[in-house]
Design an enzyme around this catalytic site. Structure first.
Site, PDB file in Angstrom:
ATOM      1  N   ASP A  13      -8.512  69.010   8.618  1.00  0.00           N
ATOM      2  CA  ASP A  13      -9.428  69.504   9.647  1.00  0.00           C
ATOM      3  C   ASP A  13      -9.823  68.290  10.484  1.00  0.00           C
ATOM      4  O   ASP A  13     -10.735  67.549  10.127  1.00  0.00           O
ATOM      5  CB  ASP A  13     -10.659  70.143   9.003  1.00  0.00           C
ATOM      6  CG  ASP A  13     -11.674  70.605  10.036  1.00  0.00           C
ATOM      7  OD1 ASP A  13     -11.255  71.011  11.138  1.00  0.00           O
ATOM      8  OD2 ASP A  13     -12.883  70.553   9.742  1.00  0.00           O
ATOM      9  N   GLU A  73      -5.233  71.956  11.465  1.00  0.00           N
ATOM     10  CA  GLU A  73      -5.873  72.946  12.324  1.00  0.00           C
ATOM     11  C   GLU A  73      -5.607  72.606  13.784  1.00  0.00           C
ATOM     12  O   GLU A  73      -5.666  71.445  14.182  1.00  0.00           O
ATOM     13  CB  GLU A  73      -7.378  72.978  12.059  1.00  0.00           C
ATOM     14  CG  GLU A  73      -8.074  74.109  12.806  1.00  0.00           C
ATOM     15  CD  GLU A  73      -9.515  74.260  12.392  1.00  0.00           C
ATOM     16  OE1 GLU A  73      -9.757  74.885  11.351  1.00  0.00           O
ATOM     17  OE2 GLU A  73     -10.388  73.735  13.108  1.00  0.00           O
ATOM     18  N   ASP A 145     -16.468  70.031   6.226  1.00  0.00           N
ATOM     19  CA  ASP A 145     -15.168  69.561   6.717  1.00  0.00           C
ATOM     20  C   ASP A 145     -14.127  69.538   5.601  1.00  0.00           C
ATOM     21  O   ASP A 145     -12.955  69.847   5.829  1.00  0.00           O
ATOM     22  CB  ASP A 145     -15.318  68.188   7.372  1.00  0.00           C
ATOM     23  CG  ASP A 145     -16.239  68.247   8.584  1.00  0.00           C
ATOM     24  OD1 ASP A 145     -15.828  68.846   9.591  1.00  0.00           O
ATOM     25  OD2 ASP A 145     -17.363  67.726   8.501  1.00  0.00           O
TER      26      ASP A 145
END
Length: 180
Positions: A13, A73, A145
């Site tokens: 991420d 992502e 996160d």
């Protein structure tokens, strides 16, 4: 690698201040956490230095944890163009780290990840954290996160599993004279 060997995936991420990551081993329906965490950066540092740190720390993680594949992502384009550009740079640093280490890299939108993990594409951060805790049998909720990194890895493993189950059936149907 034999079909009975687990696939190890690192999910990323990306962020210019905090990059979350999670490593999961997947074998069939079974998924087990290897390790997860965050790369925390000093927002006062110049962006090029932060990008270098993301890259260097991910290369180090990949060398130590030996994932077979990487999932990242995709950038969510918001109204703040500057934020989107910085996020894109952080994502690029992560992708280069994976490519440098020879990993196949898959990309997923936040909505795809949420839908694959929670079943709802607009799930909140705390829902993602709790779902990661429950699905991966963790003692406590991971940081936001890190939970996202785990969710991205899980999404990729679920996609791989789905493709392994449906693709052979589709090919078999074509071989028997079925239509694509």
């Amino acid at each position: 690698m034999s079909s009975a060997s687990p696939i190890r995936v690192i999910g990323i991420d990306p962020g210019s201040n905090v990059t979350g990551w999670g490593v999961i081993d997947g074998l069939g329906q079974r998924q087990q956490v290897v390790e997860y965490g965050t790369i925390r950066l000093d927002g006062k540092e110049p962006l090029p230095m932060r990008l270098h740190q993301i890259h260097a720390q991910l290369v180090s993680l990949i060398q130590r944890l030996q994932p077979h594949e990487m999932a990242v992502e995709e950038v969510f384009v918001s109204q703040n163009v500057q934020s989107a550009l910085k996020l894109g740079h952080a994502r690029g640093a992560a992708i280069v780290a994976g490519a440098q280490m020879g990993l196949p890299i898959a990309e997923y939108t936040a909505m795809q990840v949420k839908k694959a993990v929670v079943g709802y594409g607009r799930a909140e951060k705390n829902q993602m954290q709790e779902m990661m805790r429950m699905l991966l049998n963790l003692d406590k909720k991971p940081a936001q996160d890190a939970a996202d990194g785990l969710a991205i890895a899980m999404c990729h493993l679920n996609q791989r599993q789905w493709h392994q189950q449906t693709l052979p059936a589709a090919i078999l149907g074509l071989q028997r004279g079925g239509r694509a």
